[in-house]
Design a protein around this motif. Structure first.
Motif, PDB file in Angstrom:
ATOM      1  N   LYS A  90       0.826  -1.218   0.000  1.00 54.84           N
ATOM      2  CA  LYS A  90       0.000   0.000   0.000  1.00 54.84           C
ATOM      3  C   LYS A  90       0.859   1.266   0.000  1.00 54.84           C
ATOM      4  N   SER A  92       4.046   1.514  -0.658  1.00 51.47           N
ATOM      5  CA  SER A  92       4.881   1.548  -1.864  1.00 51.47           C
ATOM      6  C   SER A  92       4.094   2.090  -3.052  1.00 51.47           C
ATOM      7  N   TRP A 103       8.182   5.155   2.383  1.00 50.81           N
ATOM      8  CA  TRP A 103       8.287   3.803   2.906  1.00 50.81           C
ATOM      9  C   TRP A 103       9.573   3.563   3.690  1.00 50.81           C
ATOM     10  N   THR A 111       3.463   0.194   8.395  1.00 52.35           N
ATOM     11  CA  THR A 111       2.706   1.413   8.651  1.00 52.35           C
ATOM     12  C   THR A 111       1.939   1.259   9.955  1.00 52.35           C
ATOM     13  N   ASP A 187       5.198  -7.629 -11.036  1.00 49.20           N
ATOM     14  CA  ASP A 187       6.547  -7.843 -11.576  1.00 49.20           C
ATOM     15  C   ASP A 187       7.136  -9.173 -11.125  1.00 49.20           C
TER      16      ASP A 187
HETATM   17  P1  GTP Z   1       1.784  -2.209   5.829  1.00 53.41           P
HETATM   18  O1  GTP Z   1       1.551  -0.739   5.766  1.00 53.41           O
HETATM   19  O2  GTP Z   1       2.684  -2.566   6.927  1.00 53.41           O
HETATM   20  O3  GTP Z   1       0.525  -2.992   5.850  1.00 53.41           O
HETATM   21  O4  GTP Z   1       2.552  -2.619   4.457  1.00 53.41           O
HETATM   22  P2  GTP Z   1       2.272  -2.038   3.019  1.00 53.41           P
HETATM   23  O5  GTP Z   1       1.080  -2.685   2.429  1.00 53.41           O
HETATM   24  O6  GTP Z   1       2.276  -0.560   3.054  1.00 53.41           O
HETATM   25  O7  GTP Z   1       3.515  -2.603   2.190  1.00 53.41           O
HETATM   26  P3  GTP Z   1       4.840  -1.816   1.824  1.00 53.41           P
HETATM   27  O8  GTP Z   1       4.582  -0.764   0.802  1.00 53.41           O
HETATM   28  O9  GTP Z   1       5.486  -1.406   3.069  1.00 53.41           O
HETATM   29  O10 GTP Z   1       5.638  -2.960   1.062  1.00 53.41           O
HETATM   30  C1  GTP Z   1       5.942  -4.213   1.637  1.00 53.41           C
HETATM   31  C2  GTP Z   1       7.065  -4.877   0.901  1.00 53.41           C
HETATM   32  O11 GTP Z   1       6.655  -5.225  -0.423  1.00 53.41           O
HETATM   33  C3  GTP Z   1       8.305  -4.011   0.719  1.00 53.41           C
HETATM   34  O12 GTP Z   1       9.435  -4.810   0.865  1.00 53.41           O
HETATM   35  C4  GTP Z   1       8.185  -3.513  -0.706  1.00 53.41           C
HETATM   36  O13 GTP Z   1       9.431  -3.213  -1.296  1.00 53.41           O
HETATM   37  C5  GTP Z   1       7.542  -4.707  -1.391  1.00 53.41           C
HETATM   38  N1  GTP Z   1       6.771  -4.306  -2.578  1.00 53.41           N
HETATM   39  C6  GTP Z   1       5.803  -3.368  -2.634  1.00 53.41           C
HETATM   40  N2  GTP Z   1       5.326  -3.275  -3.882  1.00 53.41           N
HETATM   41  C7  GTP Z   1       5.991  -4.157  -4.636  1.00 53.41           C
HETATM   42  C8  GTP Z   1       5.952  -4.535  -6.020  1.00 53.41           C
HETATM   43  O14 GTP Z   1       5.178  -4.012  -6.826  1.00 53.41           O
HETATM   44  N3  GTP Z   1       6.783  -5.516  -6.419  1.00 53.41           N
HETATM   45  C9  GTP Z   1       7.654  -6.130  -5.581  1.00 53.41           C
HETATM   46  N4  GTP Z   1       8.417  -7.066  -6.059  1.00 53.41           N
HETATM   47  N5  GTP Z   1       7.733  -5.802  -4.288  1.00 53.41           N
HETATM   48  C10 GTP Z   1       6.925  -4.833  -3.814  1.00 53.41           C
END
Ligand code: GTP
Ligand code: MG
Length: 367
Positions: A90, A92, A103, A111, A187
């Protein structure tokens, strides 16, 4: 004053008081003309008569009206909340949308709060609200769904539908908010976006291309794939909703998050849902009040005003309001203080009563 009397309700509903007295009697609560009814009872009786009533509290009555003449309504930007299971990407995704990198600044990449940011896309503004995916933050997700116009449900294509994905769907449905699905991490070699679509049908989230109601976009926050399409989809969804608000009135809205800052005192991020908030305005937010001393956007730039759908940080409250509290501008600073102090006092009394109610008897019941 303890609510509406039987006579007052009769007048408000334009029915005879006798009719109400009769119904009250049948409901097992005999009352006379001049006796007052609890709000629940008023609603029950009105309901019994096939009428809907909304109880206006004394506070509301003493302040400005929340009614807007349709001619005063102007288009406003969409508020979009990003929800989904922990680590599905989310934040990201929002980084990719903002081209920034929030991030890497988060503790452990998790988060733990709700953040708001405004983005301009082809001259149109979208206000994004980030929410945590960790299971501990259910209340924040519920609030996130309530304040938003559209939910972007982020589902990792390698992980699929997970517990907080389902929870987010339930919050969104409860709030009646349309869901756009961003199938993220496309990806990755293990990514299976079609399986995500398949899994989501079990929860009533069905892609438009399969004859359903939900728009899906395959994205990669990491590789910046599908981001433009997602933004277009969001704007399309927003167009359908024809979002409007009256900007030319006293501001009201919700506290998104708030904290005590060492140097600056209480700092609150708020979302304006109606009216325009100005520096210098007096507001009440839950049990807090104060005049807006400074207003900052997400980049820390000073602003003079915030219009409907704007999210800003404000300084000047006397205490830290709770996330989710409603805020409202007051014309009279004394009224604002009175109301906030009344609420704080009431909360303290309730807190004390709660403690008192734990008697030996209730303790044993719990054992
Ligand atoms: P919370 O807020 O804790 O719920 O996590 P989040 O949903 O915000 O996820 P976050 O953006 O922190 O990403 C989690 C992990 O996934 C990180 O290591 C990112 O680098 C990875 N990530 C996010 N988007 C992508 C993507 O499109 N591709 C890949 N390969 N990894 C991704
Ligand atoms: Mg996050």
């Amino acid at each position: 004053s303890e609510g509406v009397t039987v006579a007052e309700l009769a007048e408000a509903l334009d029915v005879s008081a006798n009719d109400i007295i009769k119904r009250l009697f049948l409901l097992g609560t005999p009352l006379t003309m001049t006796q007052s009814m609890s709000n629940d009872l008023v609603e029950l009786v009105a309901d019994d008569m096939g009428r809907k009533v909304r109880i206006v509290t004394a506070e509301e009555e003493n302040s400005f009206s929340f009614y807007d003449d349709p001619k005063d309504l102007k288009p406003r930007p969409p508020v979009v909340t990003v929800m989904g299971h922990v680590d599905h990407g989310k934040t990201s995704l929002l980084d990719a949308i903002r081209h920034t990198n929030v991030w890497s600044g988060e503790a452990g990449g998790i988060t733990q709060h709700i953040g708001a940011s405004e983005v301009m896309i082809n001259g149109r503004k979208i206000t994004f609200v980030d929410t945590p995916g960790h299971e501990a933050f259910t209340a924040m997700r519920a609030r996130g769904a309530k304040i938003t116009d559209v939910v972007v449900l982020v589902v990792a294509a390698d992980d699929g539908v997970m517990p907080q994905t389902i929870e987010a769907i339930n919050h969104s449905k409860a709030a009646g908010v349309p869901i756009i699905v961003a199938v993220n991490k496309c990806d990755k070699e293990e990514a299976n976006p079609d399986k995500v679509r398949q899994m989501l049908t079990e929860y009533g989230i069905i892609p438009e291309e399969w004859g359903g109601q939900n728009m899906f976009v395959n994205v990669s926050a990491k590789k910046n794939i599908g981001i433009d399409e997602l933004l277009e989809t969001i704007l399309l969804q927003a167009d359908v909703l024809e979002l409007k608000a009256n900007p030319d009135t006293f501001a009201s809205g919700n506290i998104i998050e708030a904290k005590l800052d060492r140097g600056r005192g209480p700092v609150a991020t708020l979302l304006v849902t109606r009216g325009t908030l100005h520096v210098g305005d007096t507001i009440v937010a839950g049990q807090s009040y104060g005049s807006v001393r400074a207003m900052l956007d997400q980049h820390g730039e000073h602003k003079d005003e915030a219009r409907p759908s704007d999210a800003v940080e404000i300084l000047g409250l006397n205490s830290v309001p709770a996330a989710g509290d409603e805020f409202r501008v007051f014309e009279d600073a004394r009224d604002a203080r009175d109301l906030a102090e009344q609420r704080a006092l009431k909360a303290r009394i309730e807190e004390q009563n709660k403690v008192k109610h734990v008697t030996l008897e209730t303790l044993f019941e719990e054992m």
